[in-house]
Enzyme design. Structure first.
Site, PDB file in Angstrom:
ATOM      1  N   LEU A   1       0.886  -1.162   0.000  1.00  0.00           N
ATOM      2  CA  LEU A   1       0.000   0.000   0.000  1.00  0.00           C
ATOM      3  C   LEU A   1       0.925   1.213   0.000  1.00  0.00           C
ATOM      4  O   LEU A   1       1.875   1.253   0.791  1.00  0.00           O
ATOM      5  CB  LEU A   1      -0.904   0.033   1.238  1.00  0.00           C
ATOM      6  CG  LEU A   1      -2.033  -0.989   1.332  1.00  0.00           C
ATOM      7  CD1 LEU A   1      -2.793  -0.820   2.646  1.00  0.00           C
ATOM      8  CD2 LEU A   1      -3.000  -0.855   0.157  1.00  0.00           C
ATOM      9  N   ASP A   2       0.663   2.182  -0.879  1.00  0.00           N
ATOM     10  CA  ASP A   2       1.572   3.326  -0.914  1.00  0.00           C
ATOM     11  C   ASP A   2       1.423   4.166   0.355  1.00  0.00           C
ATOM     12  O   ASP A   2       0.527   3.960   1.177  1.00  0.00           O
ATOM     13  CB  ASP A   2       1.376   4.166  -2.184  1.00  0.00           C
ATOM     14  CG  ASP A   2       0.015   4.817  -2.270  1.00  0.00           C
ATOM     15  OD1 ASP A   2      -0.405   5.469  -1.298  1.00  0.00           O
ATOM     16  OD2 ASP A   2      -0.641   4.696  -3.323  1.00  0.00           O
ATOM     17  N   ARG A   3       2.318   5.112   0.508  1.00  0.00           N
ATOM     18  CA  ARG A   3       2.425   5.864   1.764  1.00  0.00           C
ATOM     19  C   ARG A   3       1.113   6.518   2.191  1.00  0.00           C
ATOM     20  O   ARG A   3       0.765   6.528   3.371  1.00  0.00           O
ATOM     21  CB  ARG A   3       3.518   6.926   1.605  1.00  0.00           C
ATOM     22  CG  ARG A   3       3.794   7.724   2.878  1.00  0.00           C
ATOM     23  CD  ARG A   3       4.948   8.673   2.667  1.00  0.00           C
ATOM     24  NE  ARG A   3       5.262   9.409   3.885  1.00  0.00           N
ATOM     25  CZ  ARG A   3       6.246  10.285   3.980  1.00  0.00           C
ATOM     26  NH1 ARG A   3       7.028  10.526   2.928  1.00  0.00           N
ATOM     27  NH2 ARG A   3       6.465  10.920   5.119  1.00  0.00           N
TER      28      ARG A   3
END
Length: 274
Positions: A142-144
């Site tokens: 999951l991206d930041r």
């Protein structure tokens, strides 16, 4: 009376003759393999997978490449068995089979999905520190700035299955857009969508019930990096917030943001049946 007896004997005799005339049924002898004993050892690729390093298939590649040493000797034999008391090293580090662990995190913003970060940024591993003594790894990414469900495990085979496209593992996202999502664009998402020259398979898409038309739910099974954001950007929208609310049948029920829990045995069984 006598004739009835004779008649009965005749029928019996006929039956006996017929039965005797048939070929006896032949039964194949089934050889029962003795159950493997602990002292017999386990295959090296299974030993590595059970240690949480990678899947069995990946382990075969590492073995063939000479990355595995048993009792000081490089092993490249696929069928090699590890026996109790053997010392196994992978890339110079001693490994041993671990109990399988499955941790589900409701990820908050501003944490990156990586084991560690050379720039000193906060990682998802900080959030599950102390959850288990076994070394677990995030399944997928999951991206930041994306929140929501993230699974961690040391079960290499399961992690491989959950991230491989052929298993069609579904993920449901709640996307908050910078403006109203037009109906015409909603219909376009229900047709064929091409992003960066490749088709994206969108399983379901609709407005989130009870919310404004800028709130959209989208279910996909693609694992491509930042694909949900790219889908909406392709149609001229900016994703302000993105939350993964379902992953492989797992939900955020009773799991507050930033908290984690272990999966139940039933949940683990369900994942293995995917």
């Amino acid at each position: 009376m006598n004739s009835n007896r004779n008649s009965s004997r005749g029928r019996q005799g006929g039956n006996n003759k017929g039965f005797q005339g048939r070929k006896k049924k032949e039964y194949k002898k089934i050889k029962v393999q003795p159950k493997a004993k602990p002292e017999d050892g386990i295959r090296l690729n299974k030993y590595i997978a059970n240690s949480g390093v990678c899947s069995r298939r990946e382990a075969d590649t590492y073995i063939a490449s000479g990355n595995v040493v048993v009792n000081g000797k490089v092993i490249t034999e696929m069928g090699f068995k590890v026996k109790p008391g053997d010392e196994v090293r992978f890339d110079g580090t001693s490994i041993s089979p671990e109990e399988k662990r499955y941790i589900l995190l409701n990820k908050p913003k501003n944490y990156i999905t990586t084991m560690d970060d050379e720039r000193g940024r906060k990682t998802v591993m900080d959030l599950i520190a102390g959850a288990t003594k076994e070394r677990v790894y995030p399944v997928g990414r999951l991206d930041r700035n994306t929140t929501g469900l993230l699974l961690f495990t040391n079960d290499g085979d399961l992690a491989k299955k959950l991230t491989h496209p052929k298993h069609n593992v579904q993920k449901l996202y709640h996307a908050s857009l910078d403006r109203k999502f037009e109906v015409k664009d909603l219909h376009k998402l229900r047709d064929e969508v091409i992003i960066e020259g490749r088709r994206v398979f969108i399983d379901e898409v609709d407005y989130v019930a009870g919310e404004t038309k800028s709130e959209v739910g989208i279910k996909i099974h693609s694992g491509r990096n930042r694909i949900v954001r790219k889908i909406f950007e392709h149609f001229g929208y900016k994703v302000v917030k993105l939350d993964r609310v379902i992953f492989a049948g797992l939900t955020k029920k009773n799991l507050p943001r930033g908290r984690y829990r272990e999966l139940t045995q039933q949940e683990v069984n369900n994942l293995h049946m995917i």
